[in-house]
Scaffold this active site. Structure first.
Site, PDB file in Angstrom:
ATOM      1  N   SER A 108      -2.256   0.454  -4.408  1.00  0.00           N
ATOM      2  CA  SER A 108      -2.842   1.452  -3.639  1.00  0.00           C
ATOM      3  C   SER A 108      -4.090   1.913  -4.794  1.00  0.00           C
ATOM      4  O   SER A 108      -4.369   2.133  -5.978  1.00  0.00           O
ATOM      5  CB  SER A 108      -1.861   3.032  -3.634  1.00  0.00           C
ATOM      6  OG  SER A 108      -2.583   3.639  -3.408  1.00  0.00           O
ATOM      7  N   ALA A 109      -5.277   2.561  -3.491  1.00  0.00           N
ATOM      8  CA  ALA A 109      -6.842   3.019  -4.010  1.00  0.00           C
ATOM      9  C   ALA A 109      -6.235   4.941  -4.388  1.00  0.00           C
ATOM     10  O   ALA A 109      -7.499   5.362  -5.193  1.00  0.00           O
ATOM     11  CB  ALA A 109      -7.295   3.059  -2.863  1.00  0.00           C
ATOM     12  N   ASP A 157       0.795  -1.295  -0.231  1.00  0.00           N
ATOM     13  CA  ASP A 157       0.117   0.270  -0.351  1.00  0.00           C
ATOM     14  C   ASP A 157       0.967   0.884   0.221  1.00  0.00           C
ATOM     15  O   ASP A 157       1.929   1.011   0.205  1.00  0.00           O
ATOM     16  CB  ASP A 157      -0.958   0.301   1.355  1.00  0.00           C
ATOM     17  CG  ASP A 157      -2.282   1.131   0.983  1.00  0.00           C
ATOM     18  OD1 ASP A 157      -2.451   1.627   0.284  1.00  0.00           O
ATOM     19  OD2 ASP A 157      -2.063   1.692   2.182  1.00  0.00           O
ATOM     20  N   ASP A 167       0.287   4.913   1.054  1.00  0.00           N
ATOM     21  CA  ASP A 167      -0.287   6.132   2.279  1.00  0.00           C
ATOM     22  C   ASP A 167       0.130   5.263   3.703  1.00  0.00           C
ATOM     23  O   ASP A 167      -1.006   4.426   3.600  1.00  0.00           O
ATOM     24  CB  ASP A 167      -1.850   7.015   2.394  1.00  0.00           C
ATOM     25  CG  ASP A 167      -2.106   7.473   1.444  1.00  0.00           C
ATOM     26  OD1 ASP A 167      -0.857   7.356   0.501  1.00  0.00           O
ATOM     27  OD2 ASP A 167      -2.971   7.748   0.910  1.00  0.00           O
ATOM     28  N   GLU A 190       0.691  -3.189   4.730  1.00  0.00           N
ATOM     29  CA  GLU A 190      -0.268  -1.946   5.092  1.00  0.00           C
ATOM     30  C   GLU A 190      -1.088  -1.802   6.512  1.00  0.00           C
ATOM     31  O   GLU A 190       0.207  -2.191   7.039  1.00  0.00           O
ATOM     32  CB  GLU A 190      -2.063  -2.615   5.288  1.00  0.00           C
ATOM     33  CG  GLU A 190      -3.014  -2.967   3.639  1.00  0.00           C
ATOM     34  CD  GLU A 190      -3.435  -1.801   3.499  1.00  0.00           C
ATOM     35  OE1 GLU A 190      -3.287  -1.160   3.991  1.00  0.00           O
ATOM     36  OE2 GLU A 190      -3.973  -1.687   1.881  1.00  0.00           O
TER      37      GLU A 190
END
Length: 219
Positions: free
Chosen positions: A115-116, A8, A10, A170
């Site tokens: 990542s989103a 991930d 962030d 994560e």
């Protein structure tokens, strides 16, 4: 066996969560209410539109905007966020991350970003991290937010690697759940009790080795 590590962005590679929060705070102020750090915890690891819903609920305004107006608000927030991250440098890569990524690549393990964020590529470029990743799956390539496993499943598919050979890194409970649903092992970063379902937990990447990873996820 570990063939691929999926990260991930962030809170794992860089701390852009603070910029997301600041941009949402500015939007909340414009709408006439406060958005506290405690409320901001709920937006970690979720999509832009889902974050907007959380912010609007915090101000009791969840039913006051049309879908078109919500899209405009999300776009306004993203413009401010991009202004923040455009000023990022390699100094904002979290401690130990770059060294660990290099160790993985030296060992022949595939490194993927999952990542989103639709701005993930921009952040990698500003932080001089792009060369350390073999593939990038971001918010421009997925439509379902974590805990849906789509982003991690696509990362494994991109690299033609079986999920059971992948380990996800994560810092959010939704991300750990997404990894589990994808059939992957996981490492929870930061020590939060909300990450208790991760295969292993890690306070930070400082001093972390591939041997320690193997020991932690293969137990």
């Amino acid at each position: 066996m570990i063939s691929c590590c999926i990260f991930d962005l962030d809170g794992v590679i860089v701390n852009t969560a603070k910029y997301h929060y600041l941009a949402w705070v500015e939007l909340a102020h414009k709408l006439g209410f406060e958005f506290t750090p405690e409320q901001g915890e709920a937006i970690k690891g979720v999509s832009r539109m889902a974050s907007l819903d959380i912010v609007l609920r915090a101000g009791g305004m969840q039913d006051k905007f049309s879908d078109e107006e919500k899209l405009a608000l999300a776009s306004e927030k993203n413009t401010r966020y991009r202004q923040y991250i455009a000023q990022m440098t390699s100094d904002e890569v979290l401690p130990g991350v770059r060294d660990f990524l290099m160790k993985l690549r030296e060992a022949g393990i595939v490194v993927v970003l999952g990542s989103a964020s639709k701005n993930a590529g921009m952040i990698l470029d500003h932080c001089d991290l792009r060369p350390l990743f073999d593939g990038v799956i971001d918010g421009n390539l997925v439509s379902r937010a974590k805990p849906d496993p789509e982003v991690f499943a696509k990362g494994a598919e991109l690299m033609h690697i079986a999920p059971k050979e992948c380990v996800v890194f994560e810092d959010a409970a939704a991300g750990i759940e997404a990894a589990t649903r994808a059939g992957m092992r996981s490492v929870g970063l930061g020590g939060s009790p909300l990450l208790c379902k991760a295969t292993m937990q890690l306070p930070s990447f400082v001093g972390f080795t591939l041997d320690a990873l193997k020991e932690g996820v293969d137990r």
